[in-house]
Design a protein around this motif. Structure first.
Motif, PDB file in Angstrom:
ATOM      1  N   LEU A 146       4.285  20.499   8.841  1.00 26.90           N
ATOM      2  CA  LEU A 146       5.632  20.146   8.070  1.00 26.90           C
ATOM      3  C   LEU A 146       4.739  19.175   7.239  1.00 26.90           C
ATOM      4  N   VAL A 147       4.602  19.257   5.468  1.00 27.74           N
ATOM      5  CA  VAL A 147       4.494  17.792   4.849  1.00 27.74           C
ATOM      6  C   VAL A 147       6.066  17.510   3.859  1.00 27.74           C
ATOM      7  N   VAL A 148       6.656  16.042   4.387  1.00 31.81           N
ATOM      8  CA  VAL A 148       7.715  15.866   3.922  1.00 31.81           C
ATOM      9  C   VAL A 148       7.846  14.746   2.165  1.00 31.81           C
ATOM     10  N   ASN A 149       7.959  14.981   1.797  1.00 34.09           N
ATOM     11  CA  ASN A 149       7.807  14.771   0.355  1.00 34.09           C
ATOM     12  C   ASN A 149       8.805  14.292  -0.654  1.00 34.09           C
ATOM     13  N   LEU A 150       8.678  12.292  -0.262  1.00 30.96           N
ATOM     14  CA  LEU A 150      10.648  12.333  -0.094  1.00 30.96           C
ATOM     15  C   LEU A 150       9.955  11.240  -1.883  1.00 30.96           C
ATOM     16  N   LYS A 151      10.913  11.903  -2.563  1.00 30.62           N
ATOM     17  CA  LYS A 151      11.151  11.514  -3.792  1.00 30.62           C
ATOM     18  C   LYS A 151      12.331  10.805  -4.463  1.00 30.62           C
ATOM     19  N   LEU A 152      12.198   9.289  -5.401  1.00 26.53           N
ATOM     20  CA  LEU A 152      12.708   8.717  -5.946  1.00 26.53           C
ATOM     21  C   LEU A 152      12.970   8.413  -7.743  1.00 26.53           C
ATOM     22  N   PRO A 153      13.289   8.617  -8.374  1.00 30.97           N
ATOM     23  CA  PRO A 153      12.882   8.221  -9.921  1.00 30.97           C
ATOM     24  C   PRO A 153      12.308   6.286  -9.749  1.00 30.97           C
ATOM     25  N   GLU A 154      11.829   6.175 -10.545  1.00 36.88           N
ATOM     26  CA  GLU A 154      10.217   5.375 -10.903  1.00 36.88           C
ATOM     27  C   GLU A 154      10.764   3.954 -10.898  1.00 36.88           C
ATOM     28  N   GLY A 155      11.956   4.257 -11.862  1.00 38.36           N
ATOM     29  CA  GLY A 155      13.196   2.777 -11.594  1.00 38.36           C
ATOM     30  C   GLY A 155      13.835   2.110 -10.509  1.00 38.36           C
ATOM     31  N   VAL A 156      13.609   3.122  -9.782  1.00 41.52           N
ATOM     32  CA  VAL A 156      14.446   2.617  -8.901  1.00 41.52           C
ATOM     33  C   VAL A 156      13.476   2.065  -7.586  1.00 41.52           C
ATOM     34  N   LEU A 157      12.580   2.967  -7.766  1.00 45.05           N
ATOM     35  CA  LEU A 157      11.524   2.660  -5.910  1.00 45.05           C
ATOM     36  C   LEU A 157      10.991   1.038  -7.438  1.00 45.05           C
ATOM     37  N   ILE A 158      10.661   0.743  -8.669  1.00 45.06           N
ATOM     38  CA  ILE A 158       9.891  -0.742  -8.513  1.00 45.06           C
ATOM     39  C   ILE A 158      11.638  -1.318  -8.480  1.00 45.06           C
ATOM     40  N   GLU A 159      12.672  -1.525  -8.189  1.00 44.86           N
ATOM     41  CA  GLU A 159      13.507  -2.419  -7.438  1.00 44.86           C
ATOM     42  C   GLU A 159      13.276  -2.361  -6.312  1.00 44.86           C
ATOM     43  N   LYS A 160      13.216  -0.784  -6.095  1.00 47.10           N
ATOM     44  CA  LYS A 160      13.242  -1.154  -4.169  1.00 47.10           C
ATOM     45  C   LYS A 160      11.820  -2.199  -3.595  1.00 47.10           C
ATOM     46  N   CYS A 161      10.545  -1.921  -4.312  1.00 45.24           N
ATOM     47  CA  CYS A 161       9.532  -2.529  -3.781  1.00 45.24           C
ATOM     48  C   CYS A 161       9.610  -4.078  -4.239  1.00 45.24           C
ATOM     49  N   LEU A 162      10.380  -4.315  -5.558  1.00 45.01           N
ATOM     50  CA  LEU A 162      10.416  -6.028  -5.087  1.00 45.01           C
ATOM     51  C   LEU A 162      11.527  -6.526  -4.685  1.00 45.01           C
ATOM     52  N   GLY A 163      12.473  -5.834  -4.348  1.00 43.57           N
ATOM     53  CA  GLY A 163      13.088  -6.382  -3.277  1.00 43.57           C
ATOM     54  C   GLY A 163      12.588  -5.849  -1.826  1.00 43.57           C
ATOM     55  N   ARG A 164      12.359  -6.061  -0.804  1.00 39.18           N
ATOM     56  CA  ARG A 164      11.477  -5.426  -0.361  1.00 39.18           C
ATOM     57  C   ARG A 164      11.421  -7.485   0.901  1.00 39.18           C
ATOM     58  N   ARG A 165      11.612  -7.433   2.104  1.00 41.89           N
ATOM     59  CA  ARG A 165      11.179  -8.286   2.592  1.00 41.89           C
ATOM     60  C   ARG A 165      11.445  -8.145   4.254  1.00 41.89           C
ATOM     61  N   ILE A 166      10.428  -9.457   4.590  1.00 45.79           N
ATOM     62  CA  ILE A 166       9.721  -8.961   5.579  1.00 45.79           C
ATOM     63  C   ILE A 166       9.816 -10.260   6.534  1.00 45.79           C
ATOM     64  N   CYS A 167      10.647  -9.859   7.936  1.00 42.62           N
ATOM     65  CA  CYS A 167      11.141 -11.107   8.598  1.00 42.62           C
ATOM     66  C   CYS A 167       9.938 -11.774   9.330  1.00 42.62           C
ATOM     67  N   SER A 168       9.224 -12.901   9.685  1.00 40.13           N
ATOM     68  CA  SER A 168       7.749 -13.091   9.845  1.00 40.13           C
ATOM     69  C   SER A 168       8.124 -13.130  11.574  1.00 40.13           C
ATOM     70  N   GLN A 169       9.306 -13.302  12.279  1.00 42.30           N
ATOM     71  CA  GLN A 169       9.289 -13.215  13.276  1.00 42.30           C
ATOM     72  C   GLN A 169       9.493 -12.113  14.290  1.00 42.30           C
ATOM     73  N   CYS A 170      10.581 -11.099  13.719  1.00 44.32           N
ATOM     74  CA  CYS A 170      10.387  -9.933  14.238  1.00 44.32           C
ATOM     75  C   CYS A 170       9.828  -8.833  13.314  1.00 44.32           C
ATOM     76  N   ASN A 171       9.485  -9.119  12.625  1.00 40.95           N
ATOM     77  CA  ASN A 171       8.619  -8.025  12.160  1.00 40.95           C
ATOM     78  C   ASN A 171       9.627  -7.154  11.094  1.00 40.95           C
ATOM     79  N   LYS A 172      10.767  -6.921  10.990  1.00 37.71           N
ATOM     80  CA  LYS A 172      11.700  -5.723  10.803  1.00 37.71           C
ATOM     81  C   LYS A 172      11.479  -6.180   8.714  1.00 37.71           C
ATOM     82  N   ASN A 173      11.296  -5.029   8.273  1.00 30.86           N
ATOM     83  CA  ASN A 173      11.705  -4.435   6.952  1.00 30.86           C
ATOM     84  C   ASN A 173      13.468  -5.323   6.267  1.00 30.86           C
ATOM     85  N   PHE A 174      13.315  -5.533   5.443  1.00 33.56           N
ATOM     86  CA  PHE A 174      14.710  -5.599   4.667  1.00 33.56           C
ATOM     87  C   PHE A 174      14.565  -5.085   3.125  1.00 33.56           C
ATOM     88  N   ASN A 175      15.738  -5.334   2.553  1.00 34.51           N
ATOM     89  CA  ASN A 175      15.924  -4.900   1.258  1.00 34.51           C
ATOM     90  C   ASN A 175      16.730  -6.196   0.569  1.00 34.51           C
TER      91      ASN A 175
END
Length: 273
Positions: A146-175
């Motif tokens: 199975l190949v699951v192709n997840l999709k979002l509009p480009e504007g939403v993708l850009i906002e999500k990428c710019l809002g991404r943060r990672i914790c240097s201690q636990c390595n978990k992802n936040f936004n």
């Protein structure tokens, strides 16, 4: 590459096919797994940078008891290792370009080799394949179910990428982004609340070096250019499931489980048996 051939050939599969190309009409020809059925599933997650492949693949990994292998994580681990590929990879990633097939296959081979030594079976691949050549190599040595192709509009993708943060201690992802996108071309509006860190992580957050608007747009351009042939490759095999994310995790997760014919509570009880 020889190690990839050997390791992928050694895994077994269970038959699971999707013939639909849209989430709204996706159906499966098999029932849910029985409690004692082995979970050596072999799935691929496709989707633009920032769409959430890692988030949903990791959730399914925990639910189904199979390893989540993200090639992006493998690249970042190599970057931080100061190994022989570190400088070369740094230049590629910081420019938003795709890492070569040779490097990706080499990193994937090492990861699978380590997994085999630890008794792993099956996988959820995230970030591979990204080119038709990679898909053909994978197709030669294993039966992707199975190949699951997840999709979002480009504007939403850009906002999500710019809002991404990672914790240097636990390595978990936040936004930290609060997204409210109006619907376009018949698509519904999308709202995504921030995924904020707990207090102990707030002062330890950092932004990935490639999460700048210029680099994100370049990554999206390259991905879209390369992704169409890969999607068609799997669509022609009847394995592609396109899933338009309706919102954040609370809205999208139960709907994804529904189209995959999975029940979260039943699978957790099965995994614990």
């Amino acid at each position: 590459m020889a190690a990839v051939f050997r390791l992928l050939k050694s895994t077994t599969t269970i038959s699971r096919r999707f013939s639909s190309t849209s989430a709204s009409s996706a159906t499966t020809t098999t029932n849910k797994w029985s409690p004692r059925q082995p979970r050596n599933i072999q799935w691929v997650f496709l989707g633009c940078p920032g769409v959430g492949k890692g988030t949903y693949a990791s959730r399914l990994s925990a639910l189904l008891g199979v390893p989540h292998i993200a090639t992006g994580d493998l690249v970042r681990e190599e970057l931080s290792s100061a190994g022989p590929l570190s400088k070369q990879l740094g230049e590629i990633v910081n420019q938003g370009k795709l890492v070569s097939d040779e490097i990706i296959i080499n990193l994937l081979s090492k990861r699978l080799e380590a997994g085999e030594a630890n008794g792993e079976a099956g996988f959820l691949l995230d970030g591979f394949p990204r080119t038709v050549r990679q898909a053909e190599i994978l197709d030669d040595v294993t039966d992707i179910e199975l190949v699951v192709n997840l999709k979002l509009p480009e504007g939403v993708l850009i906002e999500k990428c710019l809002g991404r943060r990672i914790c240097s201690q636990c390595n978990k992802n936040f936004n930290v982004a609060s997204i409210n996108a109006q619907g376009e071309n018949g698509r519904p509006s999308i709202s995504m609340a921030p995924l904020l860190p707990p207090p102990q992580c707030v002062t330890k957050l950092y932004t990935r070096s490639d999460d700048t608007e210029i680099v994100v747009k370049e990554r999206l351009r390259i991905y879209n250019e390369k992704s169409q042939p890969v999607e068609e490759f799997y669509r022609s095999q009847g394995k592609l499931l396109e899933f338009d994310l309706p919102g954040g995790i609370p809205e999208s997760w139960p709907k994804l489980l529904e189209v995959l014919n999975l029940d979260e509570q039943e699978e957790k009880q099965s995994a614990a048996a």
